[in-house]
Scaffold this motif. Structure first.
Motif, PDB file in Angstrom:
ATOM      1  N   SER A 202      19.726  -3.448  33.072  1.00 56.31           N
ATOM      2  CA  SER A 202      20.056  -2.165  33.687  1.00 56.31           C
ATOM      3  C   SER A 202      20.425  -2.336  35.152  1.00 56.31           C
ATOM      4  CB  SER A 202      18.877  -1.210  33.545  1.00 56.31           C
ATOM      5  OG  SER A 202      19.139   0.020  34.180  1.00 56.31           O
ATOM      6  N   GLU A 203      19.677  -3.190  35.866  1.00 53.98           N
ATOM      7  CA  GLU A 203      20.004  -3.428  37.268  1.00 53.98           C
ATOM      8  C   GLU A 203      21.355  -4.123  37.417  1.00 53.98           C
ATOM      9  OE1 GLU A 203      16.802  -5.584  38.958  1.00 53.98           O
ATOM     10  OE2 GLU A 203      15.396  -3.884  38.950  1.00 53.98           O
ATOM     11  N   ARG A 206      23.989  -1.521  36.967  1.00 52.75           N
ATOM     12  CA  ARG A 206      24.068  -0.656  38.142  1.00 52.75           C
ATOM     13  C   ARG A 206      24.807  -1.344  39.286  1.00 52.75           C
ATOM     14  NH1 ARG A 206      21.174  -0.640  42.482  1.00 52.75           N
ATOM     15  NH2 ARG A 206      19.640  -2.059  41.560  1.00 52.75           N
ATOM     16  N   ARG A 207      24.484  -2.623  39.519  1.00 49.22           N
ATOM     17  CA  ARG A 207      25.182  -3.353  40.584  1.00 49.22           C
ATOM     18  C   ARG A 207      26.663  -3.516  40.266  1.00 49.22           C
ATOM     19  NH1 ARG A 207      20.323  -6.490  40.517  1.00 49.22           N
ATOM     20  NH2 ARG A 207      21.339  -7.995  39.121  1.00 49.22           N
ATOM     21  N   GLU A 210      28.353  -0.237  41.067  1.00 50.55           N
ATOM     22  CA  GLU A 210      28.492  -0.091  42.509  1.00 50.55           C
ATOM     23  C   GLU A 210      29.613  -0.977  43.039  1.00 50.55           C
ATOM     24  OE1 GLU A 210      24.731  -0.995  44.151  1.00 50.55           O
ATOM     25  OE2 GLU A 210      23.764   0.882  43.516  1.00 50.55           O
TER      26      GLU A 210
END
Length: 443
Positions: A202-203, A206-207, A210
């Motif tokens: 998930s991280e 997200r990165r 972004e």
């Protein structure tokens, strides 16, 4: 002086590394790595934001009575003591949405106390010890929440603490331990790995989102700067023509006009000098604006008089396009009523609009209309949906062509309206200002 070969690392180095790792694990167990914000707290959907609260409420409502019943019926624990142990082992599940690490400390301690209490009650041969079945399942939910929220260091510390507690209880009474401690240690490791993998994925997503957002903004900004540089170069070519004419006329005025006074000749010389300085400054500014260091285009800039050639070339490329050029527009171009910047911007807007149709809606019927009236030049490009079975050359656009159109229209003081049509297709409408007509010369 020869050096001796490197030997094994000193013992104090290994001890210091071990102490450092233990300090890091202790810090991970005592300090949460995330703020007390539940999962999906930033989701725009209300039901998704409420989902963690519903889950922990359902877990607590299920495990508290089940734990009391198992302790009282299967292990013979008195009712009051069974209720206290059940509250300590299951009630902290309400904290999993916000503070899973604090919930783990409470559940972990309550499970150890419960194992010691069961040891003093006298265990039957058919019971599981040191952890009861409800305690094992509830503890796995706690570990899953930790894996989803906490750092890898904290997860490893929790897993090692679980294994150490199970090993100590097994050594205290090996005759009563039937593999429950090992089962929780193995299952806990699997659950922690799954939760950590989901969290890291998930991280990473997200990165990635972004980074894509930042890259898209950088591409749009770069396109805007490139379009401004191109506009500046084209405006330079237009303005330089008029400045050159002024320079030539000011220099030749003393030779073309007889009887000029010295003051008039000096004035014309000053005008010519100022025009030459302006041209030099403009060329220096253009060299700063250019990012590629090239000399740019040397051919004359196109305008409304070349729209017919542009549309014909588009038709030859396979796009059914029609051009409607009003007589008032041609008349304004012939008498010089269209400023060079407006003339060039109108051509570029039509050119970019036709190129977008070719890329995104090949074969779509397209109508180009240019009219002049009420002090404005109106450019309208409308295309239908793609008629042919072929797929578009570009399935998704970045909108950078529209960025250039808006920048051109803004610099000329006009307005631009773009958007999809209800029946399909796309429309580009630009309204560019025209100077007021000059009054007829007095007789």
């Amino acid at each position: 002086m020869p050096t001796s070969p490197a030997g094994p690392p000193p013992a104090d180095g290994l001890l210091s590394a071990a102490r450092r790792n233990l300090r890091e694990l202790a810090h991970g167990l005592s300090h949460a790595s995330h703020p007390p914000i539940p999962l999906f707290a930033e989701s725009p959907q209300r039901w998704l934001r409420l989902l963690p609260y519903a889950v922990v409420l359902a877990l607590t409502a299920t495990f508290v009575p089940v734990t009391i019943q198992v302790l009282a019926n299967d292990y013979g624990v008195p009712g009051g003591l069974a209720g206290a142990l059940a509250v300590g082992q299951a009630a902290p599940l309400l904290m999993l949405a916000h503070r899973p690490l604090q919930a783990w400390w409470i559940v972990f301690t309550a499970d150890i106390v419960g194992a010691l209490v069961l040891l003093g009650q006298g265990l039957r041969p058919d019971t599981i010890w040191p952890w009861t079945p409800p305690a094992i399942i509830g503890y796995l939910f706690v570990l899953l929440a930790l894996g989803l929220r906490e750092s890898r260091r904290t997860v490893i510390g929790v897993w090692l603490a679980t294994g150490a507690a199970g090993l100590v209880l097994h050594l205290v009474r090996p005759s009563h331990s039937d593999g429950g401690a090992l089962l929780l240690f193995v299952l806990g490791g699997v659950v922690l790995v799954i939760g950590a993998a989901v969290r890291e994925r998930s991280e990473a997503q997200r990165r990635l989102v972004e980074q894509e957002t930042i890259s898209e903004a950088e591409r749009a900004q770069r396109t805007l700067l490139e379009e401004r540089t191109r506009i500046a170069r084209e405006l330079h070519d237009v303005v330089a023509h008029h400045m050159s004419v002024i320079t030539v006329q000011a220099d030749s005025a003393p030779y073309r006009i007889d009887g000029l006074s010295e003051e008039a000749q000096a004035e014309f010389a000053s005008i010519a000098s100022a025009a030459r300085e302006s041209l030099a400054e403009m060329r220096r500014l253009l060299s700063v604006l250019r990012s590629d260091g090239t000399r740019g285009e040397l051919s004359p800039q196109p305008g409304l008089d070349r729209l017919q050639q542009l549309v014909e070339a588009t038709v030859r490329a396979g796009l059914p396009a029609e051009l409607s050029l009003g007589a008032d527009v041609l008349d304004a171009v012939e008498r010089g009523g269209v400023p060079p910047a407006v003339d060039l911007s109108a051509y570029r807007i039509v050119q970019e609009s036709l190129a977008n149709v070719v890329r995104h809606a090949p074969g779509a019927r397209t109508r180009v209309s240019v009219t002049a009236g009420d002090g404005h030049l109106t450019v309208l490009v409308v295309n239908d949906t793609a008629q042919g079975p072929g797929s578009p050359l570009e399935t998704s656009g970045t909108g950078h062509g529209l960025v250039g159109m808006r920048e051109r229209v803004r610099l000329t003081g006009g307005t631009l309206d773009t958007g999809r049509l209800p029946e399909g297709g796309f429309r580009v409408a630009a309204r560019l200002p025209l100077p007021p007509p000059e009054p007829p010369p007095a007789p």
